[in-house]
Design a protein around this motif. Structure first.
Motif, PDB file in Angstrom:
ATOM      1  N   ALA A  97       0.822  -1.220   0.000  1.00  0.00           N
ATOM      2  CA  ALA A  97       0.000   0.000   0.000  1.00  0.00           C
ATOM      3  C   ALA A  97       0.853   1.266   0.000  1.00  0.00           C
ATOM      4  O   ALA A  97       0.345   2.352  -0.284  1.00  0.00           O
ATOM      5  N   GLY A  98       2.139   1.130   0.305  1.00  0.00           N
ATOM      6  CA  GLY A  98       3.017   2.285   0.277  1.00  0.00           C
ATOM      7  C   GLY A  98       3.717   2.504  -1.039  1.00  0.00           C
ATOM      8  O   GLY A  98       4.466   3.474  -1.190  1.00  0.00           O
ATOM      9  N   THR A  99       3.467   1.644  -2.023  1.00  0.00           N
ATOM     10  CA  THR A  99       4.118   1.797  -3.327  1.00  0.00           C
ATOM     11  C   THR A  99       3.376   2.815  -4.181  1.00  0.00           C
ATOM     12  O   THR A  99       2.154   2.983  -4.051  1.00  0.00           O
ATOM     13  N   PRO A 100       4.080   3.505  -5.075  1.00  0.00           N
ATOM     14  CA  PRO A 100       3.417   4.490  -5.944  1.00  0.00           C
ATOM     15  C   PRO A 100       2.283   3.907  -6.777  1.00  0.00           C
ATOM     16  O   PRO A 100       1.240   4.557  -6.931  1.00  0.00           O
ATOM     17  N   VAL A 101       2.454   2.701  -7.314  1.00  0.00           N
ATOM     18  CA  VAL A 101       1.411   2.150  -8.179  1.00  0.00           C
ATOM     19  C   VAL A 101       0.142   1.878  -7.379  1.00  0.00           C
ATOM     20  O   VAL A 101      -0.976   2.145  -7.853  1.00  0.00           O
ATOM     21  N   TYR A 102       0.279   1.384  -6.156  1.00  0.00           N
ATOM     22  CA  TYR A 102      -0.891   1.134  -5.318  1.00  0.00           C
ATOM     23  C   TYR A 102      -1.565   2.448  -4.926  1.00  0.00           C
ATOM     24  O   TYR A 102      -2.791   2.567  -4.956  1.00  0.00           O
ATOM     25  N   ARG A 103      -0.755   3.432  -4.548  1.00  0.00           N
ATOM     26  CA  ARG A 103      -1.327   4.716  -4.142  1.00  0.00           C
ATOM     27  C   ARG A 103      -2.080   5.372  -5.292  1.00  0.00           C
ATOM     28  O   ARG A 103      -3.125   6.005  -5.085  1.00  0.00           O
ATOM     29  N   ARG A 104      -1.567   5.209  -6.511  1.00  0.00           N
ATOM     30  CA  ARG A 104      -2.263   5.761  -7.670  1.00  0.00           C
ATOM     31  C   ARG A 104      -3.580   5.020  -7.910  1.00  0.00           C
ATOM     32  O   ARG A 104      -4.608   5.656  -8.215  1.00  0.00           O
ATOM     33  N   LEU A 105      -3.576   3.708  -7.759  1.00  0.00           N
ATOM     34  CA  LEU A 105      -4.812   2.938  -7.891  1.00  0.00           C
ATOM     35  C   LEU A 105      -5.847   3.416  -6.876  1.00  0.00           C
ATOM     36  O   LEU A 105      -7.017   3.613  -7.214  1.00  0.00           O
ATOM     37  N   ALA A 106      -5.409   3.582  -5.630  1.00  0.00           N
ATOM     38  CA  ALA A 106      -6.326   4.032  -4.583  1.00  0.00           C
ATOM     39  C   ALA A 106      -6.899   5.405  -4.917  1.00  0.00           C
ATOM     40  O   ALA A 106      -8.077   5.678  -4.679  1.00  0.00           O
ATOM     41  N   GLU A 107      -6.071   6.271  -5.473  1.00  0.00           N
ATOM     42  CA  GLU A 107      -6.530   7.611  -5.860  1.00  0.00           C
ATOM     43  C   GLU A 107      -7.574   7.533  -6.968  1.00  0.00           C
ATOM     44  O   GLU A 107      -8.614   8.217  -6.914  1.00  0.00           O
TER      45      GLU A 107
END
Length: 210
Positions: A167-177
């Motif tokens: 959840a701290g990776t950029p790709v995950y954070r972008r998905l969450a956004e």
């Protein structure tokens, strides 16, 4: 219609299942094709399995009966089938060890198990959620892959502390956004598409393409 010979009470255990032709299948011995057949059976006859579901926790039984919790999330049989199918997909598809760690550090694309490069902002809401769920399930393996990779300190610094780790990776954070910013229209269109896919599943016994 042919008489159904399945045993709906199978839903309360995770060792074997009775097929509609009366055969008993030991789940640990089933291949991916047979597991998919069982999954179709669970979907087609979901009301029978739901009626037979008898957990020790009466509150869970009530929540399932009231439609508050999907049977697939709590029934031992359904959960075991999902676990075995996930394992089969990982063996035959793209497991955490096959992910390029650099891919976790970008925010634009994701490479599917088939090798297709997909734009995150063009994924359907369902596809985004499925990808997010896969990342969460694979978090430990992805972290091991990331830790072993030859990366710079700057690259490693792009991952922030989070639980689960992914959840701290950029790709995950972008998905969450992207998920948080989905419009009602986009969600409604996706829900309609899912209804069509479920109808096709019940008619053909297989999922149509996305």
């Amino acid at each position: 219609m042919a008489r159904i010979t399945l045993d709906p009470e199978d839903v309360n255990q995770s060792v074997e299942v009775t097929l509609t032709d009366g055969r008993t299948v030991v789940l640990a011995d089933a291949d991916a094709r047979l597991l998919r057949r069982v999954a179709r059976q669970l979907h087609t006859h979901r009301s029978s399995y739901e009626a037979a579901f008898a957990p020790d926790d009466e509150a869970t039984a009530r929540r399932v009966a009231d439609g508050e919790v999907p049977l697939a999330e709590v029934a031992p049989l359904h959960r075991r089938i999902a676990e075995l199918l996930d394992a089969a997909a990982a063996r035959g598809g793209r497991g955490p060890s096959a992910v390029d760690p650099v891919e976790l550090l970008q925010t634009r694309t994701w490479t599917s198990s088939s090798g297709a490069v997909e734009q995150l902002d063009e994924l359907t809401p369902t596809h985004r959620r499925n990808l997010r769920a896969w990342l969460e399930r694979s978090s430990d393996g992805l972290r091991d892959r990331f830790d072993e990779a030859d990366l710079t300190e700057r690259q490693r610094g792009q991952v922030v502390d989070a639980d689960p780790w992914v959840a701290g990776t950029p790709v995950y954070r972008r998905l969450a956004e992207l998920i948080a910013n989905e419009s009602p229209l986009e969600q409604a269109r996706d829900q309609a598409r899912q209804v069509v896919r479920h109808l096709e599943y019940e008619r053909q016994g297989r999922w149509p393409d996305r």
